[in-house]
Design a protein around this motif. Structure first.
Motif, PDB file in Angstrom:
ATOM      1  N   VAL A 163      -4.871   5.818  -5.925  1.00 33.96           N
ATOM      2  CA  VAL A 163      -3.981   4.772  -5.444  1.00 33.96           C
ATOM      3  C   VAL A 163      -4.786   3.772  -4.640  1.00 33.96           C
ATOM      4  O   VAL A 163      -5.855   4.074  -4.136  1.00 33.96           O
TER       5      VAL A 163
ATOM      6  N   ARG B  86       0.107   4.359  -0.718  1.00 31.28           N
ATOM      7  CA  ARG B  86      -0.520   5.536  -0.127  1.00 31.28           C
ATOM      8  C   ARG B  86      -0.318   5.563   1.391  1.00 31.28           C
ATOM      9  O   ARG B  86      -0.013   6.606   1.973  1.00 31.28           O
TER      10      ARG B  86
ATOM     11  N   LEU C 253       3.509  11.036  -4.110  1.00 26.44           N
ATOM     12  CA  LEU C 253       3.633   9.585  -4.112  1.00 26.44           C
ATOM     13  C   LEU C 253       4.857   9.140  -4.900  1.00 26.44           C
ATOM     14  O   LEU C 253       5.465   8.107  -4.601  1.00 26.44           O
TER      15      LEU C 253
ATOM     16  N   GLN D  37       3.240   6.501   2.068  1.00 27.21           N
ATOM     17  CA  GLN D  37       3.426   7.928   1.807  1.00 27.21           C
ATOM     18  C   GLN D  37       3.000   8.768   3.005  1.00 27.21           C
ATOM     19  O   GLN D  37       3.702   9.688   3.435  1.00 27.21           O
ATOM     20  N   LEU D  38       1.848   8.456   3.574  1.00 33.56           N
ATOM     21  CA  LEU D  38       1.344   9.199   4.731  1.00 33.56           C
ATOM     22  C   LEU D  38       2.258   9.019   5.943  1.00 33.56           C
ATOM     23  O   LEU D  38       2.549   9.970   6.671  1.00 33.56           O
TER      24      LEU D  38
ATOM     25  N   ASN E 186       0.835  -1.190   0.000  1.00 34.42           N
ATOM     26  CA  ASN E 186       0.000   0.000   0.000  1.00 34.42           C
ATOM     27  C   ASN E 186       0.871   1.242   0.000  1.00 34.42           C
ATOM     28  O   ASN E 186       1.347   1.702   1.039  1.00 34.42           O
TER      29      ASN E 186
ATOM     30  N   THR F 177       7.715   8.626  -2.702  1.00 35.57           N
ATOM     31  CA  THR F 177       7.662   7.372  -1.953  1.00 35.57           C
ATOM     32  C   THR F 177       8.125   6.210  -2.817  1.00 35.57           C
ATOM     33  O   THR F 177       8.839   5.315  -2.341  1.00 35.57           O
TER      34      THR F 177
ATOM     35  N   GLU G 165      -6.384   1.348   4.060  1.00 32.66           N
ATOM     36  CA  GLU G 165      -5.045   1.632   4.562  1.00 32.66           C
ATOM     37  C   GLU G 165      -4.849   0.928   5.895  1.00 32.66           C
ATOM     38  O   GLU G 165      -5.745   0.898   6.728  1.00 32.66           O
TER      39      GLU G 165
END
Length: 241
Positions: free
Chosen positions: A222, A174, A185, A177-178, A172, A188, A227
């Motif tokens: 994405v 996304r 992105l 990235q967070l 994952n 990442t 998540e």
């Protein structure tokens, strides 16, 4: 009378002769090998530093500037906190796992730290907190202790470790990235060392993708999968701490 020209010797770069670029993340067995060596009471600071570096995924400049109030509520170490990143001026949230909370609490008690104190004060009189260079030397020491090549690892190793473990388990982007606090992105993708073809395939499976001017993937949607929780206890267990 004219003064003779004074020729000053160019300052030697700190990284001369060193390998620069992406540093390898630690594997689980390497994480535990270092932790075992940091268990003695006289290593309270280093164990807290190591565990928090992995949990927080912070850059060295942000990690060494943490104050006690950034990670605690009164005398209790928080389970989750938010830190403003110096480089991006954007907040990033991270979990502090139970194992790390215990290590940080022991260090705070041992060092008798107060709310406004830097979490990792420097032992040098001319610095209020651990410098990034001191931190880098400490990391080199950990790496050498377990028989690895210090040239292949560095402070960014600790920032990348948990992110890499999360990505390998969940795929994952996304979420990673967070967790890293990246604004794009694409950053990442490069940070994790994912091949562009793999990134494109993943994006096509989970959303639309366009190619940027430099031939890099530009993600518009994405991973539709949920998540993972930041704690990742259900996904990965406590062994990544």
């Amino acid at each position: 009378m004219d003064q003779p020209n004074v020729v000053t010797k160019p300052r030697e770069p700190w990284n001369k002769g060193k390998l620069v670029g992406q540093k390898a993340p630690f594997k689980l067995k390497e994480i535990w090998a270092i932790r075992i060596r940091l268990q003695p009471a006289n290593c309270a600071r280093d164990l807290a530093l190591f565990d928090l570096a992995i949990d927080s995924k912070l850059r060295a400049c942000d990690l060494v500037r943490l104050r006690m109030r950034d990670v605690s509520h009164g005398d209790r170490v928080a389970a989750r906190t938010i830190v403003m990143q110096q480089k991006t001026q954007r907040p990033v949230q991270f979990e502090i796992t139970e194992q790390t909370r215990e290590a940080v609490a022991r260090w705070i008690d041992h060092a008798k730290l107060q709310s406004e104190d830097f979490l990792f004060p420097s032992r040098l009189h001319n610095s209020a907190h651990l410098s990034t260079r001191q931190y880098a030397r400490i990391v080199d020491g950990w790496v050498q202790e377990i028989g690895l090549d210090p040239a292949a690892y560095g402070t960014h190793t600790l920032r990348r470790t948990k992110a890499s473990l999360i990505y390998r388990r969940t795929k994952n982007l996304r979420a990673v990235q967070l967790l890293l606090g990246h604004t794009k992105l694409e950053s990442t993708v490069r940070y994790l060392g994912i091949e562009v073809d793999d990134a494109l395939e993943m994006a096509e499976q989970n959303g639309s993708v366009a190619i940027g001017a430099r031939g890099e993937p530009s993600f518009q949607a994405v991973a539709s999968r949920p998540e993972p929780d930041i704690r990742l206890r259900e996904e990965m267990g406590d062994d990544i701490g």
